[in-house]
Design an enzyme around this catalytic site. Structure first.
Site, mmCIF file in Angstrom:
data_model
loop_
_atom_site.group_PDB
_atom_site.id
_atom_site.type_symbol
_atom_site.label_atom_id
_atom_site.label_comp_id
_atom_site.label_asym_id
_atom_site.label_seq_id
_atom_site.Cartn_x
_atom_site.Cartn_y
_atom_site.Cartn_z
ATOM 1 N N CYS A 233 0.898 -1.166 0.000
ATOM 2 C CA CYS A 233 0.000 0.000 0.000
ATOM 3 C C CYS A 233 0.925 1.202 0.000
ATOM 4 O O CYS A 233 1.218 1.783 1.037
ATOM 5 C CB CYS A 233 -0.894 -0.014 1.237
ATOM 6 S SG CYS A 233 -2.097 -1.355 1.213
ATOM 7 N N ALA B 15 1.265 4.294 -1.852
ATOM 8 C CA ALA B 15 1.105 5.728 -2.139
ATOM 9 C C ALA B 15 0.931 6.551 -0.860
ATOM 10 O O ALA B 15 0.293 6.073 0.065
ATOM 11 C CB ALA B 15 -0.119 5.909 -3.042
ATOM 12 N N PRO B 16 1.504 7.750 -0.826
ATOM 13 C CA PRO B 16 2.227 8.492 -1.862
ATOM 14 C C PRO B 16 3.720 8.173 -1.945
ATOM 15 O O PRO B 16 4.469 8.907 -2.597
ATOM 16 C CB PRO B 16 2.014 9.950 -1.461
ATOM 17 C CG PRO B 16 1.918 9.902 0.045
ATOM 18 C CD PRO B 16 1.276 8.576 0.378
ATOM 19 N N GLY B 17 4.168 7.134 -1.285
ATOM 20 C CA GLY B 17 5.529 6.668 -1.554
ATOM 21 C C GLY B 17 6.573 7.038 -0.512
ATOM 22 O O GLY B 17 7.768 6.863 -0.757
ATOM 23 N N LYS C 115 7.389 5.627 2.343
ATOM 24 C CA LYS C 115 8.201 4.494 2.816
ATOM 25 C C LYS C 115 8.921 3.818 1.650
ATOM 26 O O LYS C 115 10.048 3.365 1.794
ATOM 27 C CB LYS C 115 7.335 3.519 3.611
ATOM 28 C CG LYS C 115 6.765 4.208 4.846
ATOM 29 C CD LYS C 115 5.980 3.321 5.739
ATOM 30 C CE LYS C 115 5.357 4.133 6.861
ATOM 31 N NZ LYS C 115 4.262 5.050 6.387
ATOM 32 N N ASP D 244 -0.616 0.105 -5.214
ATOM 33 C CA ASP D 244 -1.685 0.826 -4.524
ATOM 34 C C ASP D 244 -2.894 0.785 -5.435
ATOM 35 O O ASP D 244 -2.756 0.682 -6.647
ATOM 36 C CB ASP D 244 -1.281 2.282 -4.235
ATOM 37 C CG ASP D 244 -2.053 2.881 -3.078
ATOM 38 O OD1 ASP D 244 -1.478 3.032 -1.979
ATOM 39 O OD2 ASP D 244 -3.255 3.209 -3.260
ATOM 40 N N ASP E 179 -5.683 -3.861 -6.669
ATOM 41 C CA ASP E 179 -6.303 -4.075 -5.363
ATOM 42 C C ASP E 179 -5.495 -5.134 -4.605
ATOM 43 O O ASP E 179 -5.406 -6.289 -5.044
ATOM 44 C CB ASP E 179 -7.750 -4.547 -5.608
ATOM 45 C CG ASP E 179 -8.501 -4.786 -4.311
ATOM 46 O OD1 ASP E 179 -7.884 -4.666 -3.227
ATOM 47 O OD2 ASP E 179 -9.712 -5.075 -4.387
ATOM 48 N N ASP F 132 1.796 -1.235 4.728
ATOM 49 C CA ASP F 132 1.413 -0.022 5.458
ATOM 50 C C ASP F 132 -0.086 0.136 5.218
ATOM 51 O O ASP F 132 -0.515 0.847 4.306
ATOM 52 C CB ASP F 132 2.217 1.168 4.892
ATOM 53 C CG ASP F 132 2.058 2.418 5.721
ATOM 54 O OD1 ASP F 132 1.504 2.342 6.830
ATOM 55 O OD2 ASP F 132 2.514 3.487 5.262
ATOM 56 N N CYS G 92 -0.888 3.725 10.894
ATOM 57 C CA CYS G 92 -0.732 4.992 11.633
ATOM 58 C C CYS G 92 -1.963 5.175 12.500
ATOM 59 O O CYS G 92 -2.512 6.261 12.604
ATOM 60 C CB CYS G 92 -0.476 6.164 10.695
ATOM 61 S SG CYS G 92 -1.749 6.428 9.465
HETATM 62 C C1 LIG Z 1 -1.299 4.488 4.993
HETATM 63 S S1 LIG Z 1 -1.493 4.787 3.308
HETATM 64 C C2 LIG Z 1 0.086 4.326 2.686
HETATM 65 C C3 LIG Z 1 1.167 5.341 2.933
HETATM 66 C C4 LIG Z 1 2.467 4.995 2.228
HETATM 67 N N1 LIG Z 1 2.931 3.673 2.563
HETATM 68 C C5 LIG Z 1 3.571 5.984 2.540
HETATM 69 O O1 LIG Z 1 4.409 5.724 3.395
HETATM 70 O O2 LIG Z 1 3.605 7.033 1.887
HETATM 71 C C6 LIG Z 1 -2.493 3.436 2.823
HETATM 72 C C7 LIG Z 1 -2.652 3.283 1.324
HETATM 73 O O3 LIG Z 1 -3.418 2.097 1.102
HETATM 74 C C8 LIG Z 1 -4.084 2.257 -0.129
HETATM 75 N N2 LIG Z 1 -5.142 1.211 -0.216
HETATM 76 C C9 LIG Z 1 -6.325 1.163 0.423
HETATM 77 N N3 LIG Z 1 -6.987 0.050 0.085
HETATM 78 C C10 LIG Z 1 -6.198 -0.623 -0.791
HETATM 79 C C11 LIG Z 1 -6.334 -1.847 -1.494
HETATM 80 N N4 LIG Z 1 -7.425 -2.612 -1.362
HETATM 81 N N5 LIG Z 1 -5.335 -2.224 -2.316
HETATM 82 C C12 LIG Z 1 -4.226 -1.451 -2.469
HETATM 83 N N6 LIG Z 1 -4.054 -0.281 -1.815
HETATM 84 C C13 LIG Z 1 -5.020 0.123 -0.984
HETATM 85 C C14 LIG Z 1 -4.566 3.684 -0.084
HETATM 86 O O4 LIG Z 1 -4.823 4.158 -1.394
HETATM 87 C C15 LIG Z 1 -3.394 4.387 0.600
HETATM 88 O O5 LIG Z 1 -2.562 4.961 -0.361
#
Ligand SMILES: C[S@@+](CC[C@H](N)C(=O)[O-])C[C@H]1O[C@@H](n2cnc3c(N)ncnc32)[C@H](O)[C@@H]1O
Length: 435
Positions: free
Chosen positions: A255, A257-259, A261, A278, A307, A323, A376
């Protein structure tokens, strides 16, 4: 600059613009989705105050509500007037705006927003606040400032720490950078900041983190365009310290975005291949932009929109960073609109989504590989309990204890709570696949 007219054709004043933004959030729109659009209408000289009033009111929302309720003989049931009151009280109790300006501009805003008949109520309550500032301030200080469902949950999860936690959640989070050590060391960057007259200090837990002692427009910091650093919370920076050595390995950031980590992993390691996954295409664009700015993009990095509940990896991974999407209660300091947007019923749905993503990503991991589960959030349902349930379902999973002196040890994983001048609420659990 576009001006926003009200019904009479006159330009809305700044307080009315603030109220409009706060009404949009009350209607379910995230602050991020409305802020830029609304900010464009505000004149350049007013932007700092606009920003402070919007964020400050959201940060103190439930406390302002608690101050206001006993002052009303009958419930107002009028979001415009209530919001005007919060904006007025916030200025009087939490800012240095002169009382006469705060009152007259806010009363004018209520008129401009079509509430002429109730502007007298706004005027009377705000004037009372200038006479009884101490009492009003006490209520504000002592309020947990959380929606009741969330206060209840946090009390249940963190009984002992609750009072401190609700205080911490009201504070402004520090502005923290992660130095891109492929380009510059932390010490070198601290020297650059010093040369520019910018006060900053080292993070305690992250060895690549720097906290700025003053609020600064980030793109104007030295080295931003060249990719010398990113903005990232100190506790989020711990992710890269918890994964095994990724050099030459196949890694999935499930997961991504926005990148934030993803970039940190690429600053520290040289994986054979890294897939940043993502489901949100728009947010994934920011991954590409960030990696490009940090000069971390390359053939070994693949960005995939999919997904994570269903996606199958081209080969089993050595390491998966998950994440997970979460309630984000741990980052309320940075996103105070979460106080209004998040509803009690959202939590169970989020926990179920996390479980489904975990289950699918677990299938994409090699035997002997490591999955780092992160949120988080500071709610146990998304963290400790999620892990308890996961280990109960998986005889092929073994926790690799995180042996550090930060955070609070949980049945599984470690929980960091938000702290003044330090990082946000984060949860980490490291899991190895044994069979
Ligand atoms: C906590 S954020 C990630 C932050 C990112 N790891 C960072 O450090 O910048 C969670 C992410 O999970 C994505 N997300 C939610 N449901 C998802 C799914 N079913 N499959 C893939 N990504 C998903 C969201 O779009 C979001 O970008």
């Amino acid at each position: 600059m576009r001006q926003s007219p009200h019904a009479s054709g006159k330009t809305l004043n700044l307080r009315a613009q603030v109220v409009k933004t706060l009404l949009a959030v009350q209607n379910g729109q995230s602050l991020a989705s409305v802020l830029n659009q609304h900010m464009n209408i505000v004149s350049d000289k007013d932007r700092a105050l606009y920003h402070e009033l919007v964020l400050g009111c959201l940060r103190q929302w439930h406390a302002l509500k608690q101050v206001t309720l006993p002052l009303l003989t009958v419930p107002l049931e009028n979001p415009v007037v209530e919001t005007c009151l919060y904006v007025g009280l916030y200025q009087l109790l939490c800012t240095r705006v002169a009382a006469h300006a705060a009152i007259s501009e806010t009363v004018e805003a209520s008129k401009q927003l079509g509430m002429e008949s109730l502007s007298g109520v706004v005027n009377a309550i705000l004037r009372r606040a200038t006479r009884e500032t101490e009492q009003f301030y006490d209520v504000l200080e002592n309020a947990s400032n959380l929606p009741s469902w969330l206060a209840k949950r946090l009390k249940k999860d963190w009984g002992e720490q609750f009072a401190e936690l609700s205080y911490e959640l009201k504070q402004v989070a520090p502005l923290t950078l992660r130095v891109n050590t492929r380009q510059v060391s932390r010490e070198e960057y601290l020297d650059i900041l010093e040369d520019e007259g910018i006060d900053a200090h080292r993070c305690e837990l992250s060895d690549v983190g720097i906290v700025l002692d003053e609020s600064i427009h980030v793109p104007s910091l030295p080295g931003f365009e060249a990719g010398g650093f990113s903005v990232q919370d100190e506790h989020a920076q711990l992710c890269a310290t918890l994964v095994p050595n990724l050099d030459g390995k196949f890694v999935i950031d499930a997961c991504a975005a926005p990148g934030g980590k993803t970039a940190h992993l690429l600053e520290k390691y040289q994986p054979k291949k890294l897939i940043a996954l993502d489901q949100d295409e728009k947010r994934l664009k920011r991954v590409s932009e960030n990696l490009e700015r940090l000069i971390l993009d390359g053939k070994h990095v693949e960005i995939i929109t999919a997904d994570a509940v269903k996606w199958t990896a081209p080969e089993l991974a050595d390491c998966i960073v998950l994440d997970a999407p979460c309630s984000a209660i741990g980052v309320i300091r940075r996103h105070p609109d979460i106080r209004l947007l998040r509803q009690s019923g959202d939590i169970a749905k989020t926990v179920e989504l996390q479980k489904q993503i975990l289950e699918n990503m677990w299938q994409q991991l090699k035997v002997g590989g490591t999955l780092l589960y992160i949120t988080c959030s500071i709610l146990k349902a998304e963290n400790e309990q999620q892990m308890v349930d996961f280990f109960a379902r998986h005889a092929d999973a073994q926790e690799q204890k995180i042996d550090v002196d930060w955070g609070i040890e949980q049945i599984h994983g470690r929980q960091l709570l938000p702290k003044v001048d330090h990082g946000d609420g984060f949860f980490y659990c490291r899991i190895q696949k044994t069979a």
